[in-house]
Design an enzyme around this catalytic site. Sequence first.
Site, mmCIF file in Angstrom:
data_model
loop_
_atom_site.group_PDB
_atom_site.id
_atom_site.type_symbol
_atom_site.label_atom_id
_atom_site.label_comp_id
_atom_site.label_asym_id
_atom_site.label_seq_id
_atom_site.Cartn_x
_atom_site.Cartn_y
_atom_site.Cartn_z
ATOM 1 N N LYS A 31 -7.383 -11.009 -1.629
ATOM 2 C CA LYS A 31 -8.078 -10.778 -0.050
ATOM 3 C C LYS A 31 -8.807 -9.278 -0.133
ATOM 4 C CE LYS A 31 -5.966 -8.429 3.040
ATOM 5 N NZ LYS A 31 -5.245 -7.627 3.948
ATOM 6 N N ASP A 58 -9.661 -14.800 6.536
ATOM 7 C CA ASP A 58 -10.393 -13.206 6.266
ATOM 8 C C ASP A 58 -11.523 -13.227 5.675
ATOM 9 O OD1 ASP A 58 -8.330 -12.377 7.872
ATOM 10 O OD2 ASP A 58 -7.502 -10.822 6.230
ATOM 11 N N ASN A 100 -9.134 -11.297 12.646
ATOM 12 C CA ASN A 100 -8.061 -10.256 12.467
ATOM 13 C C ASN A 100 -8.219 -9.416 11.205
ATOM 14 O OD1 ASN A 100 -6.336 -8.377 13.343
ATOM 15 N ND2 ASN A 100 -4.567 -9.809 13.587
ATOM 16 N N SER A 177 -4.811 4.295 8.487
ATOM 17 C CA SER A 177 -5.174 3.370 7.579
ATOM 18 C C SER A 177 -6.216 3.771 6.710
ATOM 19 C CB SER A 177 -5.848 2.173 8.572
ATOM 20 O OG SER A 177 -6.628 1.255 7.435
ATOM 21 N N SER A 209 -1.441 4.387 1.790
ATOM 22 C CA SER A 209 -1.913 3.215 0.927
ATOM 23 C C SER A 209 -3.056 3.677 0.222
ATOM 24 C CB SER A 209 -2.407 2.111 2.254
ATOM 25 O OG SER A 209 -1.717 1.976 3.164
ATOM 26 N N ASP A 331 2.201 -4.015 2.253
ATOM 27 C CA ASP A 331 2.035 -5.491 2.625
ATOM 28 C C ASP A 331 3.164 -5.948 1.904
ATOM 29 O OD1 ASP A 331 -0.128 -4.819 3.892
ATOM 30 O OD2 ASP A 331 -1.567 -6.072 2.706
ATOM 31 N N GLU A 359 -1.080 -6.861 11.590
ATOM 32 C CA GLU A 359 -1.232 -7.996 12.406
ATOM 33 C C GLU A 359 -0.474 -8.222 13.551
ATOM 34 O OE1 GLU A 359 -1.908 -7.517 9.322
ATOM 35 O OE2 GLU A 359 -2.898 -8.919 8.381
ATOM 36 N N ARG A 362 4.900 -4.856 13.024
ATOM 37 C CA ARG A 362 5.837 -5.320 11.843
ATOM 38 C C ARG A 362 7.029 -4.693 12.029
ATOM 39 N NH1 ARG A 362 1.183 -6.147 7.045
ATOM 40 N NH2 ARG A 362 0.447 -8.345 7.906
ATOM 41 N N HIS A 405 0.516 -13.915 9.161
ATOM 42 C CA HIS A 405 0.861 -14.529 7.833
ATOM 43 C C HIS A 405 1.926 -13.962 6.912
ATOM 44 C CE1 HIS A 405 -2.024 -11.444 5.587
ATOM 45 N NE2 HIS A 405 -1.473 -11.171 6.773
ATOM 46 N N ARG A 406 1.988 -12.832 7.008
ATOM 47 C CA ARG A 406 3.200 -12.181 6.021
ATOM 48 C C ARG A 406 4.616 -12.516 6.694
ATOM 49 N NH1 ARG A 406 0.204 -10.524 2.212
ATOM 50 N NH2 ARG A 406 -1.935 -9.590 3.112
ATOM 51 N N LYS A 431 -4.645 -16.883 7.515
ATOM 52 C CA LYS A 431 -5.175 -15.525 7.183
ATOM 53 C C LYS A 431 -5.427 -15.081 5.660
ATOM 54 C CE LYS A 431 -5.280 -10.937 9.182
ATOM 55 N NZ LYS A 431 -5.542 -9.965 8.042
HETATM 56 O O1 LIG Z 1 -8.022 -1.993 2.124
HETATM 57 C C1 LIG Z 1 -7.559 -2.970 1.898
HETATM 58 O O2 LIG Z 1 -7.723 -4.138 1.246
HETATM 59 C C2 LIG Z 1 -5.992 -3.015 2.535
HETATM 60 C C3 LIG Z 1 -5.443 -1.794 2.914
HETATM 61 C C4 LIG Z 1 -3.990 -1.903 3.553
HETATM 62 O O3 LIG Z 1 -4.094 -1.388 4.818
HETATM 63 P P1 LIG Z 1 -3.876 0.298 5.332
HETATM 64 O O4 LIG Z 1 -4.735 1.022 4.643
HETATM 65 O O5 LIG Z 1 -4.240 0.272 6.867
HETATM 66 O O6 LIG Z 1 -2.239 0.295 5.099
HETATM 67 C C5 LIG Z 1 -3.419 -3.194 3.495
HETATM 68 O O7 LIG Z 1 -2.384 -3.117 4.386
HETATM 69 C C6 LIG Z 1 -4.202 -4.270 3.920
HETATM 70 O O8 LIG Z 1 -3.801 -5.529 3.877
HETATM 71 C C7 LIG Z 1 -5.567 -4.267 2.853
HETATM 72 C C1 LIG Z 2 -2.696 -5.580 7.085
HETATM 73 C C2 LIG Z 2 -3.368 -6.558 6.511
HETATM 74 O O1 LIG Z 2 -4.270 -7.112 6.639
HETATM 75 P P1 LIG Z 2 -5.775 -6.536 7.258
HETATM 76 O O2 LIG Z 2 -6.770 -6.722 5.929
HETATM 77 O O3 LIG Z 2 -6.345 -7.274 8.603
HETATM 78 O O4 LIG Z 2 -5.395 -4.868 7.664
HETATM 79 C C3 LIG Z 2 -2.178 -7.656 5.720
HETATM 80 O O5 LIG Z 2 -3.030 -8.517 5.181
HETATM 81 O O6 LIG Z 2 -1.045 -7.388 5.647
#
Ligand SMILES: O=C(O)C1=C[C@@H](OP(=O)(O)O)[C@@H](O)[C@H](O)C1
Ligand SMILES: C=C(OP(=O)(O)O)C(=O)O
Length: 447
Positions: A31, A58, A100, A177, A209, A331, A359, A362, A405-406, A431
Amino acid sequence: MNTTGAAVREPSLLLEPAVHARGTVTLPGSKSISNRALLLAALAEGETELEGLLDSDDTRVMRDALRTLGLDLRQDNPGRVSLAGAAEWPRKQAELFLGNAGTAFRPLTAALAVMGGDYHLSGVPRMHERPIGDLVQALRGLGCEIAYAGQEGYPPLRIGLGPLDAQRPVRVRGSVSSQFLTALLMAAPIAARRSGHDVVIELDGPLISKPYILITLNLMERFGVRVGREGWERFVIPADARYRAPGHYRIEGDASSASYFLGLGAIAGGPVRIEGVGGDSIQGDVAFAEVVEAMGAQVEREAGALVVRGRAVADGERLRAFDRDFNLIPDAAMTAAVLALYADGPCRLRNIASWRVKETDRIAAMHAELARLGARVESDADSLTVHPLQAADWRAAEIRTYDDHRMAMCFSLAAFGPVPVTILDPGCVSKTYPDYFVDFRRLLAAG
Ligand SMILES: O=C(O)C1=C[C@@H](OP(=O)(O)O)[C@@H](O)[C@H](O)C1
Ligand SMILES: C=C(OP(=O)(O)O)C(=O)O
């Protein structure tokens, strides 16, 4: 399909107690990489053919948005898309619905804000509860015109046409984030081109992250833009940076989705062969292999594949307990919380505050649903402790999934206790992994 053409979502899925699982699964596309690649292909001069693209909610909202914005996106089959990009997009006025999908909403906000126009971006009600203030503030620092169309700090957003000013560094917070920094980085070459200046992005405070930023930088480089970097503090995008189509780009399988099968192999004996991500993955979540190894599984890493062998928890074997910081893999971390049910002691997941704004909340959802199975659980603002279940303590339960989804995918791993488990609204996996339960049950049947 019903008469309106929308897929009917089954209300629930009953999983009878399972014992063993084995076989091969081929992962859907990542994704995170799919939505980045779509956006960068849309911004790059020339034509890009994307192969292995994820076909799910997505990426559908991202593809639909790009088409609405006037881009010529052709889909030969669900996993192959050709796209001719440009630094300026044809349609200067649009209403975009982004579901979302954080990976669509945040990066499109930044790209459209630096291009300027008349855009309205909205999503599902939960998206309107997911913060975006740190990104809006950073973009306003660049001169972009963005207004909140609902509650201050949250989508929906209205984007206008502001005079860009990239002469001063733009500061962004990364503690809620990492997608805010990702969004700014990907939009920066457009801002550099419009303003004629290098764009300097400075991090304001801590960054969560982090591996997702490395995916962003990797993809930008594949599309011709090398970002200058001082650790995690400062990023420089030169004034002459331009995205160029790489021609063909192959998207690897989704490493977060791999976590469910790494977990499955760890509790159900295996071997489970996971095709699509391997030792050469660019996704941070591939490090979940280390988590299951620490719990007692064996993982072989090949180029583009992982093979996992583990214990048989249904036969009374136990996994090793853990106390671990999951900030780098938020995740995949959800999978570890369910594996904790089979551990030989309490398991603690630390540094996971970002779970609260995904989502669903959690931490609250995981606490409630693990407790529904009979587990003792403790949680606070940024951690979760799960006490394992003994055979006599398991309770047959209907697991609520909160349109997450998770939640649905990780709780499938609760099927190795002595009681049946029902997953409510299993279709929410659309998703990121519409066929998840087909693949999961095939491995169980082969066990
Ligand atoms: O940049 C990305 O592809 C993502 C970053 C992460 O989010 P956060 O940075 O909000 O933790 C992750 O949880 C999300 O599923 C995808
Ligand atoms: C946090 C997630 O999704 P998003 O890309 O919408 O932030 C996820 O896929 O766990």
